[in-house]
Design an enzyme around this catalytic site. Structure first.
Site, PDB file in Angstrom:
ATOM      1  N   SER A 139      26.223  35.745 -23.171  1.00 17.81           N
ATOM      2  CA  SER A 139      27.399  36.458 -22.667  1.00 17.81           C
ATOM      3  C   SER A 139      28.199  36.926 -23.875  1.00 17.81           C
ATOM      4  CB  SER A 139      28.255  35.487 -21.846  1.00 17.81           C
ATOM      5  OG  SER A 139      29.544  36.029 -21.588  1.00 17.81           O
ATOM      6  N   TYR A 152      32.292  27.247 -20.323  1.00 19.15           N
ATOM      7  CA  TYR A 152      31.439  28.446 -20.342  1.00 19.15           C
ATOM      8  C   TYR A 152      31.306  28.985 -21.768  1.00 19.15           C
ATOM      9  CZ  TYR A 152      29.621  32.922 -18.520  1.00 19.15           C
ATOM     10  OH  TYR A 152      28.852  34.021 -18.230  1.00 19.15           O
TER      11      TYR A 152
END
Ligand code: NAD
Length: 257
Positions: A139, A152
């Site tokens: 990401s 995350y």
């Protein structure tokens, strides 16, 4: 048809980016092992439409023993794993001091440790055949941080580190390992954050989508799962044989700022 006769295992492929990856691999002729929760049946049908062999394993990617069973089942069913797309992921949003310990553990297990387990188990076969592609769906949050996403961001920075180590350890082989770093993509994972914002700010869903994207992505546009899948197909091809250990962003300019 650059993947004809090969097998792709795509974790978390019942929706979103993983499903687009599975379809793109199938369009290139690969047989596909799918995985993930939710509506597996319709996802499998979408991939089967490309005329390849498709199977499904329901391994919970937070459980190392189930990941091992999935790798064994895939090798047994298709006799090899040539492309491994480590894609399964979840999100949880909270300030660090309020972050539930159980959610931290789940995000790290599903978004990071699962890629380690699948990679360590699929790699021996790839090395033996001297060909393989490991594609980790990281990401932009593997490159930069955002508030309230401690687990995350830690997991995605971690998976980029893992990508580099695996790339070095396979550098003299026909196996490559790279990470793809998407910006905002409108998938079920992000729709939850859009819904939460619409509710919190008492705005429409469309206004919440626009606000969410434009605050991070200069383009003001979502990245499409199909665009990410096209990058993965490039990474599978002969022209990408010397792309090793890359963390390749596709993010509407997010990390250029
Ligand atoms: P999604 O929610 O549509 O897909 C996630 C997939 O993972 C689903 O198939 C789900 O069933 C599966 N999954 C979740 N927990 C699992 C578990 N314990 N075991 C097995 N499967 C499990 O979300 P998405 O946006 O397509 O996310 C896919 C990947 O892309 C994730 O790693 C995510 O972090 C990453 N990503 C997404 C975005 C975005 O904006 N959507 C941006 C950057 C990176």
């Amino acid at each position: 048809m650059i993947l004809k006769g090969k097998t792709a295992l795509v974790t978390g492929s019942t929706s979103g980016i993983g499903l687009a990856m599975a379809k793109a691999m199938a369009a290139q002729g690969a047989n596909v092992m799918m995985n993930g929760f939710g509506d597996a049946e319709s996802a499998i049908a979408e991939v089967k439409a490309y005329g390849v062999q498709v199977d499904y394993h329901g391994a919970d990617m937070s459980k190392p023993d189930e990941i091992a069973q999935m790798i064994t089942a895939t090798e047994k069913r298709f006799s090899s794993i040539d492309v491994l797309v480590n894609n399964a992921g979840i999100q949880h949003v909270a300030n660090v001091e309020d972050f539930p310990v159980e959610r931290w553990d789940a995000v790290i297990a599903i978004n990071l440790s699962s890629a380690f387990h699948a990679t360590r188990l699929a790699l021996p076969g790839m090395k033996q055949r001297n060909w393989g592609r490991i594609i980790n769906i990281a990401s932009v949050h593997g490159l930069v941080a955002s508030m309230q996403k401690a687990a995350y961001v830690a997991a995605k920075h971690g998976i980029i580190g893992l990508t580099k180590v695996v790339a070095l350890e396979t550098a003299n082989t026909g196996v490559t390992c790279n990470a793809i770093c998407p910006g905002w993509v409108l998938t079920p994972l992000v729709q939850k954050q859009v819904d939460a914002r619409a509710e919190r700010e008492k705005i429409s869903n469309d206004a919440a989508k626009h606000a969410l994207v434009s605050e991070k992505q200069p383009s003001g546009e979502f990245v499409k799962p199909e665009q990410l899948a096209a990058l993965a197909i490039f990474l599978c091809g002969a022209d990408a044989s010397e792309v090793r250990g890359a963390a390749w962003n596709m993010d509407g300019g997010w990390t250029a700022q």
